[in-house]
Design an enzyme around this catalytic site. Structure first.
Site, short mmCIF file in Angstrom:
data_model
loop_
_atom_site.label_atom_id
_atom_site.label_comp_id
_atom_site.label_asym_id
_atom_site.label_seq_id
_atom_site.Cartn_x
_atom_site.Cartn_y
_atom_site.Cartn_z
CB THR A 48 -8.59 20.21 -33.69
OG1 THR A 48 -9.56 21.44 -33.55
CG2 THR A 48 -6.98 21.34 -34.07
CD GLU A 49 -12.66 21.05 -37.30
OE1 GLU A 49 -12.47 20.51 -36.53
OE2 GLU A 49 -14.33 20.68 -37.37
CG ASN A 50 -7.71 24.81 -34.88
OD1 ASN A 50 -8.94 24.16 -34.74
ND2 ASN A 50 -7.05 25.85 -34.12
CB SER A 90 -6.56 21.53 -42.23
OG SER A 90 -7.48 21.29 -40.38
#
Lengths: 223, 244
Positions: A48-50, A90
């Protein structure tokens, strides 16, 4: 009325193509459901991007930890092997070619692989998030989408009309009627619902479908 | 050397009108709510700072934290990737009324621009947003047969950061996915102010566990039990609190 797959069924079909050990990013919304349908014996690692790799499902209500969320800002859980990292790392995973698959939603896809999935035009507040990054770098960029709009207009087109998310980026489309690859700037039909003729499918598609081999039946369980 | 600041008011006292302020966090995780609220307190007491340019992934949610900063009228421009949330009404109303400027940046490009700003790299090339409306006016160059877009660094006068543990030298750890943009923003600001749950003596944090080394941090202030945006919003909180 034309038979068609539900979003859950499209997610199931997309999940069948994910290999054991693949690193996968699922877009916010329908694509998130792909995680629920991993075939037995295979385990993908979700990004996940975060800044989380290898997160688990949503916690029970009341058990949320709001420092442990996904890109859709929904609470997730830890699993053995989870890793945290900052946003630049990320997106190094994203753009650097380290993800095996990204599965996204779509407003429109063009036969040359152009994707429009972030803006429906100049009205309102524009928001892009990580969509423009995700379409570059993953080894496969797949979309899950209804084959036509709510008004029955094709979403698979010769060229996109809406603002682009990325150029020439989509490799496979899991639609509500068919599985279609983008190869050499053309749509190549791989699977279609058995109840649907090729002519019917073509009439709902905004660009020519190439059919180099008889398409397989797209069969999905009732889920 | 001791970078400990005595209180939140002191921590935000140096932020002046017109400055660019990076604010850490992704949604509510890693958002320095107490530092933002201290800045709002100063504005209500003195009329300053105003005309701020704020860099954050989002545009606030509800009526607390970044949303409250915008609602107070202190922000003239926002640089972000996703100005939507469960309750984005504060930003949305001002944006549609033409009262706040928006620079929309893809999320990975935003992160890398901030990292570049902190690392002394004035520009870099990325495939992201090539061929889209967000690429307009940006130089394009081919590398290994593919087109890439030039993007420039992003720096700030101040960064307001939320970390988990800090020592008096400014070494920091983060809690889970609350890390997000925070370590990058620490690097990219002239003055980085960090709220931590606990300020410890140097040596109390395992050097192997330090995520942000103290060289990137100018001040730390202790906020023992920091508020979470999601929890405040579920209680329909506002800042400042409306008198009963």
């Amino acid at each position: 009325m034309t038979p068609k797959l539900t979003p859950t069924q499209m997610a199931w079909r997309a999940a069948q193509d994910i290999a054991d050990g693949a690193y996968v990013n699922l877009g916010i919304g329908f694509p998130e459901m792909v995680a629920r349908f991993q075939p037995p014996g295979r385990q993908a690692i979700f990004h996940t991007e975060n800044g989380i790799l290898g997160f688990g499902e949503a916690p029970a209500a009341g058990q949320e930890d709001w420092d442990l969320i996904n890109a859709g800002k929904k609470a997730v859980t830890l699993k053995p092997g989870t890793a945290f990292f900052h946003h630049a790392d990320s997106f190094a995973m994203v753009r650097g070619g380290h993800l095996d698959v990204a599965i996204l939603g779509a407003y429109e896809v063009a036969e040359n692989g152009d994707l429009a999935n972030w803006s429906t035009g100049p009205k309102g507040v524009p928001a892009v998030g990580g969509a423009m990054d995700l379409v570059h770098g993953a080894k496969r960029v797949a979309v899950i989408t209804d084959h036509v709009t709510k008004d029955g207009k094709p979403k698979l087109l010769k060229r996109c009309n809406l603002p682009l998310t990325g150029v020439g980026c989509v490799t496979r489309i899991y639609s509500s009627l068919a599985v279609i690859d983008v190869e050499g700037g053309r749509f190549v039909l791989r699977e279609k619902l058995p109840a649907l003729s090729v002519d019917e499918l073509q009439s709902m598609t905004g660009a020519e479908l190439l059919i180099p081999a008889p398409p397989a039946d797209l069969t999905v369980p009732e889920i | 050397m001791d970078k400990t600041l005595p209180d939140l008011a002191t921590a935000v006292a140096g932020i002046q009108d017109g400055m660019t302020v990076m604010i850490g966090g992704f949604g509510g995780s890693g958002a320095p709510i107490e530092l933002i609220h201290a800045l709002i307190d100063r504005f209500h007491a003195t009329g300053h700072p105003r005309d701020l340019t704020v860099v954050n992934n989002n545009a606030g949610n509800g009526h607390i934290g970044l949303a409250a900063l915008i609602e107070a009228g202190m922000v003239c421009k926002l640089i972000c990737s996703f100005p939507r949330s469960v309750d984005p009404v504060v930003f949305t109303d001002r944006y549609l009324a033409g009262q706040i400027e928006l620079e929309l940046v893809p999320q990975g490009t935003l992160a890398e621009r901030i990292r570049a700003g902190g690392a002394g790299i004035p520009a870099f090339y990325t495939p992201t947003s090539y061929g889209t409306d967000l690429a307009k006016g940006k130089p394009v160059e081919m590398f290994e047969g593919r087109p890439y877009l030039q993007e420039r660094w992003l720096k700030a006068d101040y960064a307001l950061i939320k970390a988990h543990l800090g020592d008096r030298l400014g070494n920091l750890t983060y809690r889970m996915a609350a890390r997000n943009f925070n370590p990058l923003m620490c690097m990219a600001a002239t003055t980085t102010i960090v709220q931590v749950s606990r300020i410890m003596a140097p040596g109390s944090i395992d050097p192997e566990a330090v995520i942000t080394p103290g060289i990137f941090v100018q001040g730390v202030v202790q906020v023992e039990n920091p508020a979470q945006e999601e929890t405040l919003n579920r209680a329909n909180a506002r800042y400042p609190q409306v008198a009963e």
